[in-house]
Each structure stands twice: as C-alpha cells, then as structure tokens.
Design a protein around this motif. Structure first.
Motif, PDB file in Angstrom:
ATOM      1  N   ILE A 236      24.409 -73.189  72.319  1.00  0.00           N
ATOM      2  CA  ILE A 236      23.680 -73.088  73.580  1.00  0.00           C
ATOM      3  C   ILE A 236      24.262 -72.435  74.806  1.00  0.00           C
ATOM      4  O   ILE A 236      23.649 -71.409  75.524  1.00  0.00           O
ATOM      5  N   ALA A 237      25.615 -72.503  74.961  1.00  0.00           N
ATOM      6  CA  ALA A 237      26.450 -71.719  75.972  1.00  0.00           C
ATOM      7  C   ALA A 237      26.221 -70.364  75.906  1.00  0.00           C
ATOM      8  O   ALA A 237      26.152 -69.669  76.773  1.00  0.00           O
ATOM      9  N   ARG A 238      26.374 -69.982  74.710  1.00  0.00           N
ATOM     10  CA  ARG A 238      26.442 -68.401  74.336  1.00  0.00           C
ATOM     11  C   ARG A 238      24.790 -68.020  74.601  1.00  0.00           C
ATOM     12  O   ARG A 238      24.832 -66.874  75.238  1.00  0.00           O
ATOM     13  N   ALA A 239      23.948 -68.607  74.272  1.00  0.00           N
ATOM     14  CA  ALA A 239      22.401 -68.099  74.591  1.00  0.00           C
ATOM     15  C   ALA A 239      22.123 -68.157  75.847  1.00  0.00           C
ATOM     16  O   ALA A 239      21.633 -67.237  76.599  1.00  0.00           O
ATOM     17  N   LEU A 240      22.693 -69.187  76.768  1.00  0.00           N
ATOM     18  CA  LEU A 240      22.567 -69.087  78.218  1.00  0.00           C
ATOM     19  C   LEU A 240      23.262 -68.047  78.696  1.00  0.00           C
ATOM     20  O   LEU A 240      22.757 -67.448  79.749  1.00  0.00           O
TER      21      LEU A 240
ATOM     22  N   MET B 170      36.714 -70.563  70.138  1.00  0.00           N
ATOM     23  CA  MET B 170      35.288 -70.421  70.447  1.00  0.00           C
ATOM     24  C   MET B 170      35.116 -69.625  71.735  1.00  0.00           C
ATOM     25  O   MET B 170      34.140 -68.672  72.018  1.00  0.00           O
ATOM     26  N   LEU B 171      36.030 -69.654  72.577  1.00  0.00           N
ATOM     27  CA  LEU B 171      36.327 -68.882  73.727  1.00  0.00           C
ATOM     28  C   LEU B 171      36.778 -67.937  74.002  1.00  0.00           C
ATOM     29  O   LEU B 171      37.912 -67.577  74.197  1.00  0.00           O
ATOM     30  N   THR B 172      36.204 -66.787  73.391  1.00  0.00           N
ATOM     31  CA  THR B 172      36.847 -65.452  72.974  1.00  0.00           C
ATOM     32  C   THR B 172      35.914 -64.444  73.635  1.00  0.00           C
ATOM     33  O   THR B 172      34.690 -64.476  74.002  1.00  0.00           O
ATOM     34  N   LYS B 173      36.437 -63.241  73.984  1.00  0.00           N
ATOM     35  CA  LYS B 173      35.755 -62.037  74.303  1.00  0.00           C
ATOM     36  C   LYS B 173      34.668 -61.589  73.504  1.00  0.00           C
ATOM     37  O   LYS B 173      33.985 -60.568  73.893  1.00  0.00           O
ATOM     38  N   GLU B 174      34.929 -61.770  72.060  1.00  0.00           N
ATOM     39  CA  GLU B 174      33.920 -61.453  71.016  1.00  0.00           C
ATOM     40  C   GLU B 174      32.747 -62.380  71.221  1.00  0.00           C
ATOM     41  O   GLU B 174      31.564 -61.630  70.996  1.00  0.00           O
ATOM     42  N   TRP B 175      32.801 -63.512  71.590  1.00  0.00           N
ATOM     43  CA  TRP B 175      31.844 -64.496  71.804  1.00  0.00           C
ATOM     44  C   TRP B 175      31.048 -64.081  72.795  1.00  0.00           C
ATOM     45  O   TRP B 175      29.992 -64.194  73.139  1.00  0.00           O
ATOM     46  N   PHE B 176      31.890 -63.874  74.228  1.00  0.00           N
ATOM     47  CA  PHE B 176      31.380 -63.817  75.499  1.00  0.00           C
ATOM     48  C   PHE B 176      31.876 -62.570  76.081  1.00  0.00           C
ATOM     49  O   PHE B 176      32.664 -62.581  77.061  1.00  0.00           O
ATOM     50  N   PRO B 177      31.678 -61.369  75.654  1.00  0.00           N
ATOM     51  CA  PRO B 177      32.294 -60.206  76.010  1.00  0.00           C
ATOM     52  C   PRO B 177      32.055 -59.562  77.437  1.00  0.00           C
ATOM     53  O   PRO B 177      33.075 -59.206  78.047  1.00  0.00           O
ATOM     54  N   ASP B 178      31.085 -59.953  77.947  1.00  0.00           N
ATOM     55  CA  ASP B 178      30.720 -59.733  79.457  1.00  0.00           C
ATOM     56  C   ASP B 178      30.871 -60.933  80.448  1.00  0.00           C
ATOM     57  O   ASP B 178      30.414 -60.683  81.735  1.00  0.00           O
ATOM     58  N   ALA B 179      31.380 -61.941  80.132  1.00  0.00           N
ATOM     59  CA  ALA B 179      31.456 -63.163  80.996  1.00  0.00           C
ATOM     60  C   ALA B 179      32.691 -62.509  82.167  1.00  0.00           C
ATOM     61  O   ALA B 179      33.638 -62.045  81.744  1.00  0.00           O
ATOM     62  N   ASN B 180      32.584 -63.103  83.308  1.00  0.00           N
ATOM     63  CA  ASN B 180      33.399 -62.958  84.245  1.00  0.00           C
ATOM     64  C   ASN B 180      34.739 -63.719  84.053  1.00  0.00           C
ATOM     65  O   ASN B 180      35.844 -63.106  84.487  1.00  0.00           O
ATOM     66  N   GLU B 181      34.540 -64.846  83.699  1.00  0.00           N
ATOM     67  CA  GLU B 181      35.654 -65.891  83.839  1.00  0.00           C
ATOM     68  C   GLU B 181      35.645 -66.613  82.366  1.00  0.00           C
ATOM     69  O   GLU B 181      34.739 -67.255  82.031  1.00  0.00           O
ATOM     70  N   LEU B 182      36.864 -66.442  81.737  1.00  0.00           N
ATOM     71  CA  LEU B 182      36.698 -67.408  80.632  1.00  0.00           C
ATOM     72  C   LEU B 182      38.102 -68.248  80.620  1.00  0.00           C
ATOM     73  O   LEU B 182      39.070 -67.929  80.735  1.00  0.00           O
ATOM     74  N   ILE B 183      37.986 -69.570  80.950  1.00  0.00           N
ATOM     75  CA  ILE B 183      39.062 -70.763  80.982  1.00  0.00           C
ATOM     76  C   ILE B 183      39.257 -71.466  80.188  1.00  0.00           C
ATOM     77  O   ILE B 183      38.362 -72.396  79.664  1.00  0.00           O
ATOM     78  N   SER B 184      40.424 -71.345  79.682  1.00  0.00           N
ATOM     79  CA  SER B 184      40.559 -72.190  78.366  1.00  0.00           C
ATOM     80  C   SER B 184      41.790 -73.242  78.881  1.00  0.00           C
ATOM     81  O   SER B 184      42.592 -73.113  79.710  1.00  0.00           O
ATOM     82  N   GLY B 185      41.411 -74.392  78.495  1.00  0.00           N
ATOM     83  CA  GLY B 185      42.154 -75.506  78.892  1.00  0.00           C
ATOM     84  C   GLY B 185      41.424 -76.979  78.868  1.00  0.00           C
ATOM     85  O   GLY B 185      40.083 -76.849  78.573  1.00  0.00           O
ATOM     86  N   ASP B 186      41.830 -77.871  79.229  1.00  0.00           N
ATOM     87  CA  ASP B 186      41.188 -79.202  79.174  1.00  0.00           C
ATOM     88  C   ASP B 186      39.754 -79.169  80.101  1.00  0.00           C
ATOM     89  O   ASP B 186      40.116 -78.528  81.317  1.00  0.00           O
TER      90      ASP B 186
END
Length: 261
Positions: A120-124, A144-160
C-alpha cells in the motif's frame, strides 16, 4: 539587514515552511525605505525578518503577502501615500510619494509521511509522486525500504518506526498515513503521530481494529476530539481492495481534506 532576510528565507525553505518575500522594487517621491528593502512574512501575516519601513504600508503589505501565500501566487502591488485617503491603494501617510512592491511566494510542496513500506505504501508513494508531494517513508525493514522500491522518495528513514515518528518534525501541511505490517505497531505508530502537527492523519485497518485502537488511545488520555481527527477506516469509499485501489482512495481523501471538500 537584507543578509539576515536571505538567511531566514533559506532556513524557512529548508524547514519546508511557506514564506513570502516582500521587496521594494520602485519608489517615487518620499517613501519609508529605499529600493531593495526586504521583509519576510509567514502564512498568518506575521513579520519574520526585515522591514520595508514599518507603519501602515508594512502592515498592509504583510496582510497582502499572507493572502498571496494562501492563494499560492506572487504579484506586484502599488501604494500611494497621502495625508488622508479612502482609497485602499492610497495610504494615509504624511510622507507622500509612491511605492511598488513585489511579493514572491515560496510555497513548499505538500508533505506525505508514510509509516510502513509495504505494498500500500509503494502504491501510495507512486500516486503522490505524480502530484508532486514531498514524500517521507519510515520503516524498520532495510530490505523493504530501498531506493529500488521507492526511487524518487525524498526521505527514506530506516529505524524503529515509533521512535522515528516521535523524533520527526511535521508541519500543519503534513499528511500522515499509518500502514505498517502489524496491528500493534500501527496502534503504537498512531499514538506517536496523533499529537504531531498535521493536516491529515489516517490509519489502515478494519472497523473492529480501528475501534479497539481508539479505545486504547482514549485510555491513554488522548482527547476524544483529537481521536475524531483520525481518518480510519482510511480513504474515500471508492470500492476495490488491491493495494493500488486502497492507495488511490487514501490519496483522494487527503486531497479532499486539503481543499476542504
């Protein structure tokens, strides 16, 4: 002083805050300040930095700048100074003369914060990217939280997810969507996000899950009026059950809230 104005302007843009720059571009006769004088104004018409001379001209220009921010348009305005005047473009000031101002609007893109990096997050993300959103995605699964999955996201924040949500700075223009991979995590994420500044907040879930979550929030002391702000079950009732259909319904609801529909 203008250097401070430019510094505060850069700071506001970096913090994704809407701001208007007001500059004197032309004067004729006597005027409070000269060409090039600048000030910054926020969405409420408050002076943030600088001055164009104070008095009624500055106050009126600040209100005009706030309206420009709400409309998202830049424009040129002109005032004439007279001792007495009922004309809104002629201000009652003893100095006489004329002044031309340019109001430059710096309106930041809408912000979408997604807790969860699943289907759902990827489609959104894909729909929101088309509309020009500034997109932030938080998840605790590096795979799951990768540039391949979300190439144009402004911020990918990995953590709790809960910790990162608590620490993340949102604004009144932020839309927050909770769609993690676990019911208990959704609830904890919602509890972390509900009191943060936002324009929209929603959580994916069944009516039963949502009702139980709301009971828990109320037991934790969250006010009922705050809980009532949560859009859940999330999204407009468009029908469909695929991740793409759910994402479309969510973004449609976010847009409806943005435009007061």
């Amino acid at each position: 002083m203008n250097n401070k104005v430019i510094q505060r302007l850069a700071q506001a843009i970096e913090q994704r805050k809407d701001i208007a720059l007001v500059m004197i571009t032309q004067t004729e006769g006597s005027s409070p300040r000269g060409v090039g004088s600048m000030m910054l104004v926020d969405r409420d018409g408050h002076l943030v930095e600088g001055t164009i001379g104070g008095g009624i001209a500055e106050s009126k220009a600040a209100l005009e700048a706030a309206e420009c921010l709400k409309e998202g348009v830049s424009k040129t305005i002109r005032y004439e100074f007279e001792v007495e005047s009922n004309d809104p473009q002629k201000l009652a000031m003893v100095c006489g003369g004329k002044i031309e101002l340019f109001i430059r609007v710096f309106k930041q893109p809408d912000h979408l914060l997604i807790a969860g990096a699943g289907h759902i997050a990827r489609a959104l993300y894909q729909f929101a990217r088309v509309l020009g959103y500034f997109i932030t995605i938080i998840d605790d699964r590096p795979g799951m939280l990768t540039k391949e999955w979300f190439p144009d996201a402004n911020e990918l924040i990995s953590g709790d997810i809960v910790t990162e949500l608590k620490n993340y700075k949102t604004t009144e223009q932020s839309s927050i969507v909770i769609c993690t991979y676990q019911h208990t995590l959704d609830e904890a994420a919602l509890a972390a996000a509900i009191l943060k500044p936002h324009r929209y907040i929603g959580m994916v879930g069944s009516r039963k899950k949502v009702a139980l979550c709301f009971q828990h929030l109320e037991a934790q002391g969250v006010a009922r009026e705050t809980i009532n702000e949560i859009h859940s079950p999330i999204g407009l009732n468009l029908g469909g059950e695929t991740p793409e259909e759910i994402a479309l319904a969510i973004l449609a609801e976010i847009q409806a809230v943005k435009y007061g529909r």
